[in-house]
Design an enzyme around this catalytic site. Sequence first.
Site, PDB file in Angstrom:
ATOM      1  N   SER A 187    -105.410  11.213   7.115  1.00  0.00           N
ATOM      2  CA  SER A 187    -104.263  10.504   7.690  1.00  0.00           C
ATOM      3  C   SER A 187    -104.711   9.532   8.777  1.00  0.00           C
ATOM      4  O   SER A 187    -105.482   9.894   9.676  1.00  0.00           O
ATOM      5  CB  SER A 187    -103.274  11.504   8.276  1.00  0.00           C
ATOM      6  OG  SER A 187    -102.743  12.329   7.272  1.00  0.00           O
ATOM      7  N   HIS A 209     -98.194  11.357  13.309  1.00  0.00           N
ATOM      8  CA  HIS A 209     -98.372  12.812  13.222  1.00  0.00           C
ATOM      9  C   HIS A 209     -99.804  13.233  13.556  1.00  0.00           C
ATOM     10  O   HIS A 209    -100.061  14.411  13.784  1.00  0.00           O
ATOM     11  CB  HIS A 209     -97.956  13.329  11.834  1.00  0.00           C
ATOM     12  CG  HIS A 209     -98.873  12.947  10.716  1.00  0.00           C
ATOM     13  ND1 HIS A 209     -98.637  11.876   9.895  1.00  0.00           N
ATOM     14  CD2 HIS A 209    -100.033  13.502  10.270  1.00  0.00           C
ATOM     15  CE1 HIS A 209     -99.598  11.787   8.986  1.00  0.00           C
ATOM     16  NE2 HIS A 209    -100.461  12.766   9.199  1.00  0.00           N
ATOM     17  N   ASP A 249     -93.845   6.686  11.344  1.00  0.00           N
ATOM     18  CA  ASP A 249     -95.065   7.495  11.414  1.00  0.00           C
ATOM     19  C   ASP A 249     -96.294   6.634  11.713  1.00  0.00           C
ATOM     20  O   ASP A 249     -97.360   6.822  11.132  1.00  0.00           O
ATOM     21  CB  ASP A 249     -95.276   8.281  10.123  1.00  0.00           C
ATOM     22  CG  ASP A 249     -96.319   9.389  10.296  1.00  0.00           C
ATOM     23  OD1 ASP A 249     -96.479   9.886  11.432  1.00  0.00           O
ATOM     24  OD2 ASP A 249     -96.996   9.734   9.304  1.00  0.00           O
TER      25      ASP A 249
END
Length: 507
Positions: free
Chosen positions: A368, A251, A286
């Site tokens: 992230s 992402h 992911d």
Amino acid sequence: MTGADNNGSQPSPRRSTGDSAPGALDQAPRLGPRPNAHPAVPEQTTAVFGRPDGVDGAFAPPDVARARPVQPVIADPDPVLQEAFSRPEGADTLQRDPDSRFGVEESIPEPADPWRDPDAAAALSAPAVDTPIPPPPTTPGPKLGVTEVLFDRKVSAKALTVLAVIALVIGLAGGLIGRLTAEVSSPLHSDTVSLSGSDDDNEAEPRSQVARVAQAVEKSVVMIDVRLADGGGTGSGVVIDKEGYIVTNNHVISMAANDRSAKLEVVFSDRTRVPARIVGRDIRTDLAVLKVDGIDNLTVAKLGDSSKIQIGEEVVAFGAPLGLDQTVTSGIVSAEGRAVPLRPDETSDTDAVIDAIQTDAAINPGNSGGPLVDDQGRVIGINTAGLAPGGGSIGLGFAIPVNEFLPIAQALIKDGRVVHAQIGVNASSVRNDRVLGAQVRNVVEGSPAARAGIREGDVITKFGDRVIEDADELTVAVRTSEIGAQVPFEYWRDGRTFDATITPAAD
């Protein structure tokens, strides 16, 4: 002309007759009195207002007045009528105050006080105090000197001179002492003072375990910058190979992968910016791998073993939260094996369920893709998500374990794609007083689930060694299983629990 007679009646016109003597006037006949039609007077009224017997005039003699019979007496009026229709006490008129209350005595107002009535007319009164007779004027006396004013003529001029000399001596002595004291004190400002910090020879040595971990790992952590024509975003990554391979979350680079005009750059700890290419990405886990070229002496992160982590052990999270690169936060491992769903949105096409390590180290947007390391500086996970209902960290962060992202990264570097295990079912979470687990909604014909005898409506409660309490945990358990190897599982059907085995296949 005609005239009125004594009774006030008008005579008739005279006329001549044949029998009258010549020149004589004949009177007309008088009219008689009118009949009296008044009603009779009552005896009581006659007794009160009439003449006594034997009296014809206006006044009766005294002996007749004494002989008159007893006259009737008028009774006192009714008290209620007297109160209602009589004059108020002390009043000259029958009018009453409309605001007064019946039966309540009205207080008589006190006499007006002109001193308290601002509308009272001006009036003269006797003076409060008699005007005193002014004393006779006095003649001015001789002027007073200094001694008279200050000392009431008790100190002589010679004594004043002596006191003035003593005061002068005391003033000179005080000024001299103040001058000497001022020269001894140091000035407020100086150009000879030089400030310096500590001269400790071991300043570069880390003074805590977190500081030691930060120094060991910071050069292997990078910030990932994605820039588009109308926006962009930032994330983090970690170098896993000296050839320039960097692992991060899908992402983080999803916008760059779906927009050919996007600019993708990697920023190292020394602020060096280099372009990066996408090696491969996997929306089911992911994860993504990038590659940079032309960078010598890359610092590669040391990888750990996530199967050996312990609940409560200290960890450190690296990354660039909110675009603030080289940020370090610390905490502990608060849980493991959390099935955390990640759904697509306007900036990412990730559709995954991760089997996450839970930590209370602060993880915010921008962390992230950065590494989660243990107290020895070994990477045990990739920071992926934070539970932040209010928009900030609340101590619930999640990282993909290193033992899960390593085979994914290896497959992406080798083939650019990843093959996952699947059993051919769609499931939803079920929780009631009879069963808790993942209920099968449909079964693909010829799939591993169909060959294992699974039917629609069955509830899978255990898969391998993992207890299944919802559909997300079943997704994680199936994806992390080995393709082609039998896996024992349990399912519930019509109030009974059954044991069976299933062999996952590639998707």
